[in-house]
Design a protein around this motif. Sequence first.
Motif, PDB file in Angstrom:
ATOM      1  N   LYS A   2      28.112 -11.330  82.084  1.00  0.00           N
ATOM      2  CA  LYS A   2      28.738 -12.023  80.955  1.00  0.00           C
ATOM      3  C   LYS A   2      27.687 -12.559  79.984  1.00  0.00           C
ATOM      4  O   LYS A   2      27.861 -12.492  78.760  1.00  0.00           O
ATOM      5  CB  LYS A   2      29.631 -13.160  81.458  1.00  0.00           C
ATOM      6  CG  LYS A   2      30.889 -12.674  82.157  1.00  0.00           C
ATOM      7  CD  LYS A   2      31.769 -13.848  82.580  1.00  0.00           C
ATOM      8  CE  LYS A   2      33.037 -13.341  83.258  1.00  0.00           C
ATOM      9  NZ  LYS A   2      33.898 -14.486  83.712  1.00  0.00           N
ATOM     10  N   LEU A   3      26.607 -13.073  80.527  1.00  0.00           N
ATOM     11  CA  LEU A   3      25.515 -13.565  79.694  1.00  0.00           C
ATOM     12  C   LEU A   3      24.913 -12.418  78.880  1.00  0.00           C
ATOM     13  O   LEU A   3      24.599 -12.575  77.688  1.00  0.00           O
ATOM     14  CB  LEU A   3      24.439 -14.212  80.559  1.00  0.00           C
ATOM     15  CG  LEU A   3      23.169 -14.685  79.834  1.00  0.00           C
ATOM     16  CD1 LEU A   3      23.504 -15.772  78.813  1.00  0.00           C
ATOM     17  CD2 LEU A   3      22.134 -15.190  80.849  1.00  0.00           C
ATOM     18  N   ALA A   4      24.765 -11.260  79.515  1.00  0.00           N
ATOM     19  CA  ALA A   4      24.207 -10.092  78.827  1.00  0.00           C
ATOM     20  C   ALA A   4      25.050  -9.718  77.604  1.00  0.00           C
ATOM     21  O   ALA A   4      24.514  -9.412  76.541  1.00  0.00           O
ATOM     22  CB  ALA A   4      24.116  -8.912  79.789  1.00  0.00           C
ATOM     23  N   LEU A   5      26.354  -9.749  77.759  1.00  0.00           N
ATOM     24  CA  LEU A   5      27.236  -9.419  76.645  1.00  0.00           C
ATOM     25  C   LEU A   5      27.076 -10.413  75.502  1.00  0.00           C
ATOM     26  O   LEU A   5      27.071 -10.032  74.316  1.00  0.00           O
ATOM     27  CB  LEU A   5      28.692  -9.379  77.114  1.00  0.00           C
ATOM     28  CG  LEU A   5      29.038  -8.339  78.180  1.00  0.00           C
ATOM     29  CD1 LEU A   5      30.510  -8.455  78.571  1.00  0.00           C
ATOM     30  CD2 LEU A   5      28.734  -6.922  77.695  1.00  0.00           C
ATOM     31  N   MET A  29      17.934  -6.375  80.234  1.00  0.00           N
ATOM     32  CA  MET A  29      17.173  -6.759  81.426  1.00  0.00           C
ATOM     33  C   MET A  29      18.005  -7.559  82.422  1.00  0.00           C
ATOM     34  O   MET A  29      17.780  -7.471  83.633  1.00  0.00           O
ATOM     35  CB  MET A  29      15.943  -7.581  81.017  1.00  0.00           C
ATOM     36  CG  MET A  29      14.896  -6.800  80.235  1.00  0.00           C
ATOM     37  SD  MET A  29      13.542  -7.894  79.704  1.00  0.00           S
ATOM     38  CE  MET A  29      12.402  -6.699  78.964  1.00  0.00           C
ATOM     39  N   VAL A  30      18.952  -8.357  81.926  1.00  0.00           N
ATOM     40  CA  VAL A  30      19.705  -9.232  82.837  1.00  0.00           C
ATOM     41  C   VAL A  30      21.079  -8.680  83.212  1.00  0.00           C
ATOM     42  O   VAL A  30      21.728  -9.207  84.119  1.00  0.00           O
ATOM     43  CB  VAL A  30      19.867 -10.657  82.244  1.00  0.00           C
ATOM     44  CG1 VAL A  30      18.509 -11.265  81.929  1.00  0.00           C
ATOM     45  CG2 VAL A  30      20.764 -10.660  81.019  1.00  0.00           C
ATOM     46  N   ASP A  31      21.539  -7.631  82.544  1.00  0.00           N
ATOM     47  CA  ASP A  31      22.855  -7.087  82.860  1.00  0.00           C
ATOM     48  C   ASP A  31      22.849  -6.423  84.237  1.00  0.00           C
ATOM     49  O   ASP A  31      21.813  -5.953  84.720  1.00  0.00           O
ATOM     50  CB  ASP A  31      23.290  -6.074  81.799  1.00  0.00           C
ATOM     51  CG  ASP A  31      24.808  -5.964  81.699  1.00  0.00           C
ATOM     52  OD1 ASP A  31      25.518  -6.474  82.581  1.00  0.00           O
ATOM     53  OD2 ASP A  31      25.292  -5.362  80.720  1.00  0.00           O
ATOM     54  N   ASP A  32      24.011  -6.365  84.840  1.00  0.00           N
ATOM     55  CA  ASP A  32      24.188  -5.739  86.156  1.00  0.00           C
ATOM     56  C   ASP A  32      24.649  -4.300  85.940  1.00  0.00           C
ATOM     57  O   ASP A  32      25.758  -4.077  85.455  1.00  0.00           O
ATOM     58  CB  ASP A  32      25.238  -6.515  86.948  1.00  0.00           C
ATOM     59  CG  ASP A  32      25.512  -5.908  88.314  1.00  0.00           C
ATOM     60  OD1 ASP A  32      24.893  -4.875  88.660  1.00  0.00           O
ATOM     61  OD2 ASP A  32      26.361  -6.454  89.043  1.00  0.00           O
ATOM     62  N   PRO A  33      23.825  -3.311  86.283  1.00  0.00           N
ATOM     63  CA  PRO A  33      24.186  -1.910  86.041  1.00  0.00           C
ATOM     64  C   PRO A  33      25.526  -1.509  86.648  1.00  0.00           C
ATOM     65  O   PRO A  33      26.223  -0.642  86.106  1.00  0.00           O
ATOM     66  CB  PRO A  33      23.041  -1.129  86.699  1.00  0.00           C
ATOM     67  CG  PRO A  33      21.914  -2.088  86.795  1.00  0.00           C
ATOM     68  CD  PRO A  33      22.521  -3.443  86.944  1.00  0.00           C
ATOM     69  N   CYS A  58      16.524  -0.370  76.403  1.00  0.00           N
ATOM     70  CA  CYS A  58      17.877  -0.419  76.943  1.00  0.00           C
ATOM     71  C   CYS A  58      18.110   0.718  77.949  1.00  0.00           C
ATOM     72  O   CYS A  58      18.708   0.512  79.002  1.00  0.00           O
ATOM     73  CB  CYS A  58      18.888  -0.347  75.805  1.00  0.00           C
ATOM     74  SG  CYS A  58      20.529  -0.907  76.269  1.00  0.00           S
ATOM     75  N   CYS A  59      17.627   1.898  77.614  1.00  0.00           N
ATOM     76  CA  CYS A  59      17.779   3.038  78.527  1.00  0.00           C
ATOM     77  C   CYS A  59      17.007   2.823  79.818  1.00  0.00           C
ATOM     78  O   CYS A  59      17.498   3.118  80.910  1.00  0.00           O
ATOM     79  CB  CYS A  59      17.317   4.326  77.849  1.00  0.00           C
ATOM     80  SG  CYS A  59      18.443   4.919  76.564  1.00  0.00           S
ATOM     81  N   MET A  60      15.784   2.297  79.702  1.00  0.00           N
ATOM     82  CA  MET A  60      14.935   2.120  80.881  1.00  0.00           C
ATOM     83  C   MET A  60      15.391   0.939  81.741  1.00  0.00           C
ATOM     84  O   MET A  60      15.424   1.037  82.962  1.00  0.00           O
ATOM     85  CB  MET A  60      13.476   1.910  80.450  1.00  0.00           C
ATOM     86  CG  MET A  60      12.830   3.146  79.866  1.00  0.00           C
ATOM     87  SD  MET A  60      11.050   2.966  79.578  1.00  0.00           S
ATOM     88  CE  MET A  60      11.037   1.843  78.181  1.00  0.00           C
ATOM     89  N   ASN A  61      15.733  -0.154  81.091  1.00  0.00           N
ATOM     90  CA  ASN A  61      16.088  -1.369  81.829  1.00  0.00           C
ATOM     91  C   ASN A  61      17.477  -1.312  82.448  1.00  0.00           C
ATOM     92  O   ASN A  61      17.722  -1.923  83.485  1.00  0.00           O
ATOM     93  CB  ASN A  61      16.029  -2.597  80.909  1.00  0.00           C
ATOM     94  CG  ASN A  61      14.646  -2.854  80.360  1.00  0.00           C
ATOM     95  OD1 ASN A  61      13.652  -2.513  80.981  1.00  0.00           O
ATOM     96  ND2 ASN A  61      14.586  -3.461  79.178  1.00  0.00           N
ATOM     97  N   LEU A  62      18.392  -0.583  81.794  1.00  0.00           N
ATOM     98  CA  LEU A  62      19.787  -0.678  82.198  1.00  0.00           C
ATOM     99  C   LEU A  62      20.515   0.650  82.328  1.00  0.00           C
ATOM    100  O   LEU A  62      21.020   0.976  83.407  1.00  0.00           O
ATOM    101  CB  LEU A  62      20.539  -1.572  81.193  1.00  0.00           C
ATOM    102  CG  LEU A  62      22.015  -1.845  81.498  1.00  0.00           C
ATOM    103  CD1 LEU A  62      22.168  -2.611  82.808  1.00  0.00           C
ATOM    104  CD2 LEU A  62      22.658  -2.617  80.344  1.00  0.00           C
ATOM    105  N   PHE A  63      20.601   1.416  81.256  1.00  0.00           N
ATOM    106  CA  PHE A  63      21.463   2.606  81.246  1.00  0.00           C
ATOM    107  C   PHE A  63      21.110   3.592  82.342  1.00  0.00           C
ATOM    108  O   PHE A  63      21.984   4.203  82.953  1.00  0.00           O
ATOM    109  CB  PHE A  63      21.402   3.294  79.886  1.00  0.00           C
ATOM    110  CG  PHE A  63      22.108   2.564  78.770  1.00  0.00           C
ATOM    111  CD1 PHE A  63      22.851   1.417  79.012  1.00  0.00           C
ATOM    112  CD2 PHE A  63      22.035   3.029  77.472  1.00  0.00           C
ATOM    113  CE1 PHE A  63      23.498   0.742  77.994  1.00  0.00           C
ATOM    114  CE2 PHE A  63      22.692   2.376  76.435  1.00  0.00           C
ATOM    115  CZ  PHE A  63      23.416   1.226  76.698  1.00  0.00           C
TER     116      PHE A  63
END
Length: 224
Positions: A51-54, A70-74, A98-103
């Motif tokens: 939620k914080l990530a959004l 970085m903080v979102d949950d994949p 964004c691609c490396m940290n999350l997607f």
Amino acid sequence: MFDDIISKLEGMSDPEAIGGMAHFWITPEKCYGVSIPELRHLAKETGKDHKLALMLWDKGYRETMILASMVDDPKQVTEKQMEGWVSDFDYWELCDQCCMNLFQKTPHSYRKAIEWSSRKEEFVKRSGFVLMARMAVADKKANDSVFEDFLPIIERESKDARNFVKKAVNWALRQIGKRNIELNKKAIEVSQRLTGSNLASARWIGTDALKELTSEAVQKRLHK
């Protein structure tokens, strides 16, 4: 938590750093000038929070958007969210982070790599190839067939002469070719074909990849 993070970013703001980013084609509309290592440290303190990530993403600053990745949950990231975020990419750093940290860590990475690689938007298309490159490095459990599927796409899209697309296509080809011996052989075959292309972008991609994939250092590592 959100307000605390914004306060910290404002306190870390570095106008001098903002001015230097343009030299590296980092051109966000809104920026605090906080470095990536500093953002990583802040993300570690914060922990995973979808939620914080959004909320951070919607703030629209370079740092809040990168921190969001970085903080979102994949595991909680949906395809709809990925499509929304990728449409906001307008410079290479945000795309790559964004691609490396999350997607790349989501269950949708393979499908999105293929889908985005055929899109017209420059940084959406780049995202597809950044995902391919990152999967080749980080997804240790993926079968070779996954990367074999990417090679015809790489060859097809080598015609795109836009700088940030061309470099990502090259990156994906090189990383796939460094994964193991068999993929190295297949990537070299693609590279060799590209060197004979009548298109300058394809020739550059093939020549540059071939130089690394056939190098003594890469061959020595793969044959160990």
